[in-house]
Design an enzyme around this catalytic site. Structure first.
Site, PDB file in Angstrom:
ATOM      1  N   ASP A 273      62.989 -38.569   2.963  1.00  0.00           N
ATOM      2  CA  ASP A 273      61.126 -36.947   3.202  1.00  0.00           C
ATOM      3  C   ASP A 273      62.736 -35.601   2.994  1.00  0.00           C
ATOM      4  O   ASP A 273      61.678 -34.355   3.243  1.00  0.00           O
ATOM      5  CB  ASP A 273      61.941 -37.055   4.804  1.00  0.00           C
ATOM      6  CG  ASP A 273      62.822 -36.873   5.638  1.00  0.00           C
ATOM      7  OD1 ASP A 273      63.897 -36.763   4.687  1.00  0.00           O
ATOM      8  OD2 ASP A 273      63.005 -36.430   7.089  1.00  0.00           O
TER       9      ASP A 273
ATOM     10  N   ASP B 298      67.024 -43.659   4.818  1.00  0.00           N
ATOM     11  CA  ASP B 298      68.127 -42.517   4.869  1.00  0.00           C
ATOM     12  C   ASP B 298      67.708 -42.513   6.322  1.00  0.00           C
ATOM     13  O   ASP B 298      67.002 -42.402   7.123  1.00  0.00           O
ATOM     14  CB  ASP B 298      67.098 -40.699   4.103  1.00  0.00           C
ATOM     15  CG  ASP B 298      67.848 -39.789   4.409  1.00  0.00           C
ATOM     16  OD1 ASP B 298      69.319 -39.965   4.606  1.00  0.00           O
ATOM     17  OD2 ASP B 298      67.566 -38.929   4.411  1.00  0.00           O
TER      18      ASP B 298
ATOM     19  N   ASP C   1      66.785 -36.496  -1.542  1.00  0.00           N
ATOM     20  CA  ASP C   1      65.865 -37.593  -1.888  1.00  0.00           C
ATOM     21  C   ASP C   1      64.954 -37.551  -3.405  1.00  0.00           C
ATOM     22  O   ASP C   1      64.522 -38.706  -3.760  1.00  0.00           O
ATOM     23  CB  ASP C   1      64.812 -38.498  -0.888  1.00  0.00           C
ATOM     24  CG  ASP C   1      65.896 -38.244   0.419  1.00  0.00           C
ATOM     25  OD1 ASP C   1      67.384 -39.109   0.987  1.00  0.00           O
ATOM     26  OD2 ASP C   1      65.269 -38.403   1.621  1.00  0.00           O
TER      27      ASP C   1
END
Length: 800
Positions: free
Chosen positions: A546, A309, A550
């Site tokens: 995080d 990410d 996700d």
């Protein structure tokens, strides 16, 4: 409500006050706590049982009893190694348990709870029935609850498999195991402990399944099971052949059978692998890396695609407002800046974007009352506030402006190319429904936000590039912005980006998964689909994240990595958690995985040499009606110095080589030439000794020497390239073996041999090196031929 709670008097309390101390004590005495929610490491008794009460230890016990019954106490020396193996395993696992438990206390989910009118942070296991808990974005709901005050958007994907986000209001039920996406609320716990969803589903939804194992452990399991089945019929047949058919006495028949079985059992192989894994978990724990599942140590070492990410991985998990650029000076009699400040003031600080905005407008005080507040949703990509007749939204330009985006695209993308995340603040003509916008939005201002690149990110991505690991950036932000940030972080081919909102079908996603490097405007479902598409192409995929958005992708990745500074959801789903959220630790984690797998692969070959040789020699002895030539004590001596000690040393040394090929086939191919060499030379020597009437004691001693010589030769090969440490190890084990043979020979059934036997020993010892060399070449050529034939067959079937 569960029947078990129907008869229990419920405690109705003020949501702001919560339970009183006396009420909490009463609930604890009633056993109505939230125990068994968090996953835990094995108990001390479980560790001891697993290391002591094993299948092979049961066989060793039977063998020891048989040896005691026939009075062969000298041959019980193998028990020293077995006991040492079990003790080492127990001590190492207990040490790993302590380190992991200590770190788990740091990483365990905390829940904000209201008791006696005070907000306190408690472990989820400390909660009791009727506790009032405060839940905000990123929290996992610790037990089934009824919402009392506030409103939240909940993602129940881990329970239902659907990623739809549901708005919950007072009176609605909150299911444990789901996650708060946005908003904040106070809820009363309605089902706790074994009665709640979390007890049954958290381990399934947020951890790898118990049955999931790495390729290496699966291969070792298969090997141990096959050997475990074969040794019993072979051992019984050998005993019958020696005692009944050959007419040997009971003692010699038992010792021969015990020696053959000891040789066939890979007693230390599985233990060495699990201990090496436990050592790795402990090493990583000291580096602030928490392992939820040791499977990921090996899997990460095999990864060839790493999905990351942008926020929290490439960049710091914090944002700053670079600038607010008004497009209209005022709206409905108020300055645009005032509307935006009021909008921000009405929102809860439930994500890093809003945290940055509230910090930016900290000194602004407008005094407007919000009628409706809608927190940010990763599904709809906007947040909203209603002030009387005026409705405002703040979010991703494409989702807020929709068909009007094209007219402003050039200006927005100019800011994106500079590396800023651009949000549009707009007046919305409709009302807030928690769904995708459908009415026209008038742009009032652009908000430019930035994330600083993480320290060490460039070096980390450069490392992965050198290792042949492809990096994919999957983000919910604008693809142009993400591409620019990825380029700044040194990610190769960062210019190959796509807006995931244009990917409408599974086929589009599958095609894009291999074509592009940067994916922007990705929804949680699309993140998951991209990971699945890459896995379908045969890639071994690791995913870092995080945030709540996700979770789905982390759950489906081969190896999942979370930053502890992110949401509880991501940390609980992930197999591996970076406790200090330092992504630059990843190369060290990969190196640890490679060290473990490569070293276990090398040392496993040492174990299999003995197993292959012993099994072939046992079958040969049965077929040729011969006494098994080796004694149990001799097998223990050979195992100690050619397998046990060097195997343990090599399993812990550094090894940075990339992992290639399948574990079991590589191990067998390395061990096969030496196992065959041992078998051919020893069986030939036994035949020759019988023809020359050499006594059985001399044959046993000579065979012990032959097997040790081959063992040291294969150890030299496996330890190569020979470093100074390797030479010290090799000289040390040879010296130790010689000491036992010369000084304490009586303990290991080593006798002085006749001149005839000595001459045969010299001849056959000289044959071992060329035979091992040519058998190695033969096995390599046979393997290469098989691979060519298999490739040809596979290609022909593909054409059909």
């Amino acid at each position: 409500m569960n029947d078990s709670h129907n008869a229990i008097e419920r405690m109705e309390t003020d949501p702001v006050v919560g339970l009183q101390k006396q009420q909490v004590l009463q609930r604890q005495e009633e056993g109505l706590t939230n125990k068994n929610v968090s996953s835990a490491t094995k108990t001390t008794s479980d560790i001891i049982k697993e290391n002591v009460f094993t299948y092979f230890n049961g066989i060793f016990l039977v063998l020891a009893i048989l040896l005691i019954m026939v009075g062969s106490f000298r041959d019980l020396t193998f028990l020293i190694v077995i006991i040492a193996n079990s003790v080492i395993g127990i001590v190492q696992e207990l040490h790993a348990k302590k380190v992991l438990d200590d770190l788990s206390l740091v990483g365990r989910a905390k829940v904000m709870t209201i008791r006696d009118g005070v907000r306190v942070e408690l472990d989820s296991e400390e909660l009791v029935l009727d506790d009032m808990v405060v839940l905000s974005a990123g929290c996992q709901i610790p037990a089934d609850a009824i919402l009392q005050r506030g409103s939240v958007t909940v993602n129940e994907s881990l329970l239902t498999g659907e990623s739809d986000e549901i708005v919950k209001r007072p009176g609605d039920e909150l299911l444990s195991g789901s996650f708060i996406v946005s908003g904040e609320c106070i809820a009363r716990l309605d089902q706790v402990g074994a009665d709640s969803y979390i007890s049954k589903l958290t381990l399934q939804a947020t951890k790898s399944k118990d049955g999931e194992q790495s390729e290496m452990i699966r291969a070792l399991d298969k090997l141990v099971k096959v050997v475990g089945i074969l040794i019993i019929p072979i051992g019984i047949t050998l005993f019958v052949q020696q005692y009944v058919i050959s007419g040997n006495d009971l003692k010699n028949s038992v010792t021969g059978m015990v020696a053959s079985v000891l040789g066939m059992i890979p007693e230390g192989l599985y233990l060495m692998a699990t201990v090496a894994m436990a050592v790795s978990a402990t090493r990583l724990a000291t580096r602030q890396v928490l392992i939820h599942n040791m499977k990921c140590i090996e899997t990460l070492a095999r990864v060839n695609v790493l999905c990351v990410d942008k926020t929290g991985t490439i960049t710091e998990p914090r944002m700053t407002v670079h600038a607010v650029l008004p497009m209209l000076d005022s709206y409905d009699g108020r300055a645009t800046g005032e509307w935006l400040a009021a909008f921000v003031g009405a929102q809860a600080v439930d994500n890093i974007t809003m945290e940055a905005l509230q910090e930016y407008f900290a000194d602004a005080s407008v005094g407007l009352h919000a009628d409706t507040v809608q927190g940010f949703s990763s599904k709809t990509k906007y947040s909203g506030v209603q002030f009387g007749a005026n409705c405002f939204v703040l979010g991703a330009p494409e989702f807020v402006l929709r068909e009007d985006y094209a007219a402003q695209a050039e200006l927005i993308e100019e800011h994106s190319r500079a590396g800023y995340r651009v949000l549009v603040f707009a007046a919305y003509d409709g009302t807030l429904q928690g769904e995708a916008l459908t009415e026209r939005a008038t742009t009032l201002a652009y908000v430019l936000l930035s994330n600083p690149i993480r320290e060490g990110a460039k070096e980390t991505f450069a490392y992965f590039a050198r290792q042949g690991v492809e990096v994919r950036v999957i983000s919910g932000d604008n693809p142009v912005t993400v591409s620019e940030v990825a380029a700044q972080a040194g990610i190769a081919n960062a210019g190959r980006y796509i807006d995931a909102s244009t990917l409408k079908t599974p086929e589009d996603i599958a095609s894009a998964a291999t074509k592009y490097v940067v994916f922007g405007r990705v929804t949680p479902d699309q993140k998951r689909a991209l990971v699945q598409a890459m896995k379908a192409k045969g890639e071994t995929v690791a995913m870092t994240g995080d945030g709540v958005n996700d979770v789905l992708a982390l759950k489906d990745a081969d190896c999942s990595i979370a930053m502890a500074s992110g949401s509880e959801a991501a940390s609980q789903v992930a197999q591996l958690v970076l406790m200090d959220s330092d992504f630059s630790r990843m190369p060290a984690v990969v190196m640890e995985g490679r060290r473990v797998v490569n070293n276990i692969e090398r040392t496993a070959s040492l174990f299999l040499v003995k197993n292959i040789f012993s099994m072939l020699l046992s079958i040969f002895s049965v077929c040729m009606v011969l006494k098994y030539p080796l004694e149990p004590a001799q097998i223990s001596l050979i195992s100690m110095f050619t397998i046990g000690i060097p195997g343990f040393i090599m399993s812990l040394e550094p090894n940075k080589e990339r992992i290639r090929g399948r574990f079991l086939s590589k191990v067998i191919l390395k061990a096969l030439p030496a196992g065959l060499t041992d078998f051919l030379v020893v069986s030939a020597m036994v035949i020759f000794c019988r023809e020359f009437a050499v006594n059985a004691a001399d044959v046993s001693t000579a065979c012990t020497v032959i097997v040790a010589i081959v063992g040291f030769m294969i150890l030299y090969r496996i330890a190569s390239p020979m470093t100074k440490a390797h030479w010290i190890m090799l000289v040390g084990v040879i010296t130790g073996w010689l000491f036992c043979v010369i000084e304490i020979s009586h303990l290991f059934a080593i006798n002085s041999i006749s001149k005839q036997c000595a001459m045969l020993l010299i001849v056959f010892a000289m044959l071992t090196e060329p035979l091992l060399r040519y058998l190695s070449l033969l096995v390599e050529k046979a393997n290469a031929l098989y691979r060519r034939m298999y490739t040809k067959w596979r290609n022909s079937h593909k054409k059909e």
